[in-house]
Design an enzyme around this catalytic site. Structure first.
Site, PDB file in Angstrom:
ATOM      1  N   HIS A   1       0.824  -1.205   0.000  1.00  0.00           N
ATOM      2  CA  HIS A   1       0.000   0.000   0.000  1.00  0.00           C
ATOM      3  C   HIS A   1       0.862   1.261   0.000  1.00  0.00           C
ATOM      4  O   HIS A   1       0.387   2.324   0.350  1.00  0.00           O
ATOM      5  CB  HIS A   1      -0.907   0.017   1.248  1.00  0.00           C
ATOM      6  CG  HIS A   1      -1.903  -1.097   1.266  1.00  0.00           C
ATOM      7  ND1 HIS A   1      -2.200  -1.828   2.383  1.00  0.00           N
ATOM      8  CD2 HIS A   1      -2.683  -1.613   0.285  1.00  0.00           C
ATOM      9  CE1 HIS A   1      -3.112  -2.750   2.095  1.00  0.00           C
ATOM     10  NE2 HIS A   1      -3.418  -2.638   0.838  1.00  0.00           N
TER      11      HIS A   1
ATOM     12  N   LYS B   1      -3.015  -8.730  -6.781  1.00  0.00           N
ATOM     13  CA  LYS B   1      -3.290  -9.803  -7.745  1.00  0.00           C
ATOM     14  C   LYS B   1      -4.500 -10.578  -7.272  1.00  0.00           C
ATOM     15  O   LYS B   1      -4.764 -10.672  -6.066  1.00  0.00           O
ATOM     16  CB  LYS B   1      -2.090 -10.753  -7.856  1.00  0.00           C
ATOM     17  CG  LYS B   1      -2.078 -11.590  -9.127  1.00  0.00           C
ATOM     18  CD  LYS B   1      -1.573 -10.792 -10.300  1.00  0.00           C
ATOM     19  CE  LYS B   1      -1.608 -11.551 -11.595  1.00  0.00           C
ATOM     20  NZ  LYS B   1      -0.891 -10.808 -12.654  1.00  0.00           N
TER      21      LYS B   1
END
Ligand code: NAD
Length: 472
Positions: A65, A107
């Site tokens: 992040h 992903k």
């Protein structure tokens, strides 16, 4: 030999650690860069066409992040597992950093063989998966933006957008919740071929480096180079086509049912059409057949492009690979053991996390288009053409000469969306190639290009964490 099963995430961690030794980051920062920030494992039911109920296993991983949103494809494959999705999410973090795309890595994966489901079943699975992501805030233009990967494409992305938009009525930026969409649903021209084109630009740039080519005993440029491509899907097909167009010779093509080889060179489109009409790459008129697809990887060539799945070159077959340069179009096609064997042989491996970054780069352009709500080129195309016509008119008046029609069209042409996307991608891949190569050259003890690419990525993500500070 250890009895531990192969871990793709473990392999990524090993490559990371190898590169981290060439950086000066604090161990804590390195650990923060390396770990997956959030792993969402889910199960949900789907009613099959025959009325039976099946429980589907699926994942979404947000590796980092340090920049938001997270970004990364969604894979539909029977082999999907948490380790694999974590590894692919980590690669996305490093990939985005290398090509200066301001996203964190993510992903997704659904453990199904899409060939065994009807279109209606696939739509239900995709929509339910999207709903599960929405429930946990794992999708959105500012949080996490999926894209196509192995086994998915524009159709699935359109289903994801439609589900997201239906559950977020009035959200003006909803189209930015997913990329790789059809053009009519906010997709960008050039996204479909972007990964293959990026592979081509990256390999071309390395082939233009005289010192590297000299080491490999090759001439510079792509003209006449013998290329083998494994996987004739989105990435493999487009890579192969761009190599052929640039004058390289496609001497073998491999699919899962087998491979074909021709020293004279194969026409990629003709092979693609043959496979589409017969259901197999084999028995294409002229070339030699290989029933065992992986045999094609071992044939002599200048450039080998594995563009199917991970782990296809390992410690067992690496000694038999006869390519001078390997361009990792797929994610993780080489194991760390293969890497070491090939580095000793002097083979240059252009690493996945930078070479196949064309998809995410153009996804970034698509996302920007969605947030700006305007097609690239719309504002400047006509203006540029008018300016060019004026300049050309002045030059012709001054020189008393007229340029030919083809030249005229080329000079006058203002940029369309696809021109800008190709140009942005070309610039991105060339810049990244030089950044990695310069890092490698600046520190000759870095053993290979993958490690140099990781060093570039670690330095960029590390800088980001260091500047942000770690939240108390
Ligand atoms: P795809 O589903 O379009 O194509 C994959 C192809 O590989 C299929 O034609 C399949 O039949 C073939 N294949 C499967 N197993 C094989 C084998 N053992 N030997 C030979 N061929 C085999 O998938 P894709 O989108 O082209 O993705 C391929 C790889 O590229 C994956 O590793 C993916 O993660 C990576 N990648 C894709 C993108 C993208 O934009 N699509 C971006 C970055 C990386």
């Amino acid at each position: 030999m250890s009895n531990k099963p192969y871990s793709f995430f473990g392999a990524v961690e090993r490559s990371f650690d190898k590169a981290a030794a060439f950086t000066t980051w604090d161990k804590g920062i390195l650990n923060q860069i390396k770990e997956c920030n959030a792993v969402y494992q889910m199960r949900f039911p789907v009613k099959r066409d025959d009325g039976s109920i099946e429980v589907i296993e699926a994942y979404r991983v947000q590796h980092s992040h340090h920049k938001t949103p997270c970004k990364g494809g969604i894979r539909f494959a029977a082999e999907v597992n948490q380790d694999e999705v974590m590894a692919l999410a980590a690669l996305m973090t490093y990939k985005c950093a290398i090509v200066n795309v301001p996203f964190g890595g993510g992903k997704g994966g659904i453990k199904i063989n899409p060939k065994k489901y009807s279109t209606y079943e696939l739509e239900k699975i995709t929509r339910r998966y999207t709903a599960e992501l929405i429930k946990k805030n794992f999708i959105g233009p500012g949080t996490d933006v999926p894209a196509p990967d192995y086994g998915t494409g524009e159709r699935e992305m359109a289903w994801i957008l439609d589900t997201y938009a239906a559950m977020h009525p009035g959200e003006i930026d909803a189209a930015g919740c997913v990329t790789g969409k059809p053009i009519t649903q906010g997709g960008v021209r050039g996204r479909r071929e972007a990964t293959g084109l990026g592979v081509f630009y990256g390999v071309r740039e390395v082939c233009n480096m005289a010192d590297i080519m000299q080491k490999l005993g090759l001439t510079t440029g792509l003209e006449g180079k013998r290329v083998i491509v494994q996987g004739l899907g989105n990435v493999g097909y487009h890579s192969a086509k761009f190599f052929q167009q640039a004058g390289a010779k496609i001497v073998a093509l491999a699919e899962y049912e087998g491979a074909i080889q021709s020293d004279a060179g194969l026409d990629v489109d003709a092979v693609f059409q043959h496979r589409k009409s017969t259901g197999s790459i084999l028995n294409f008129p002229g070339p030699k057949n290989f029933e065992k697809s992986s045999d094609a990887l071992e044939k002599e060539c200048d450039i080998l492009i594995p563009a199917a799945l991970e782990n296809v070159i390992d410690g067992e077959n690496a000694p038999r690979i006869n390519a001078k340069l390997i361009g990792e179009a797929a994610n993780g096609p080489l194991t760390p053991e293969a890497d070491e064997i090939l580095a000793k042989k002097g083979t240059i491996v252009i690493p996945d996390m930078y070479l196949n970054a064309g998809g995410v780069t153009v996804s970034y352009f698509e996302w920007l288009k969605n947030l700006s709500h305007v097609r690239y080129g719309r504002l400047e195309k006509r203006f540029t053409e008018n300016q060019n016509a004026h300049i050309l008119g002045q030059m012709e008046a001054l020189s008393g000469k007229k340029v030919g029609q083809t030249e005229r069209e080329s000079i006058l042409h203002g940029p369309d969306e696809v021109d800008l996307v190709y140009s942005g991608l070309e610039e991105t891949m060339i810049t990244a190639t030089h950044e990695i190569m310069n890092t490698w050259k600046a520190n000759p003890s870095i053993p290979d290009m993958r490690t140099a690419a990781y060093v570039v990525a670690i330095n960029k993500v590390g800088t980001s964490y260091a500047e942000l500070g770690i939240f108390p």
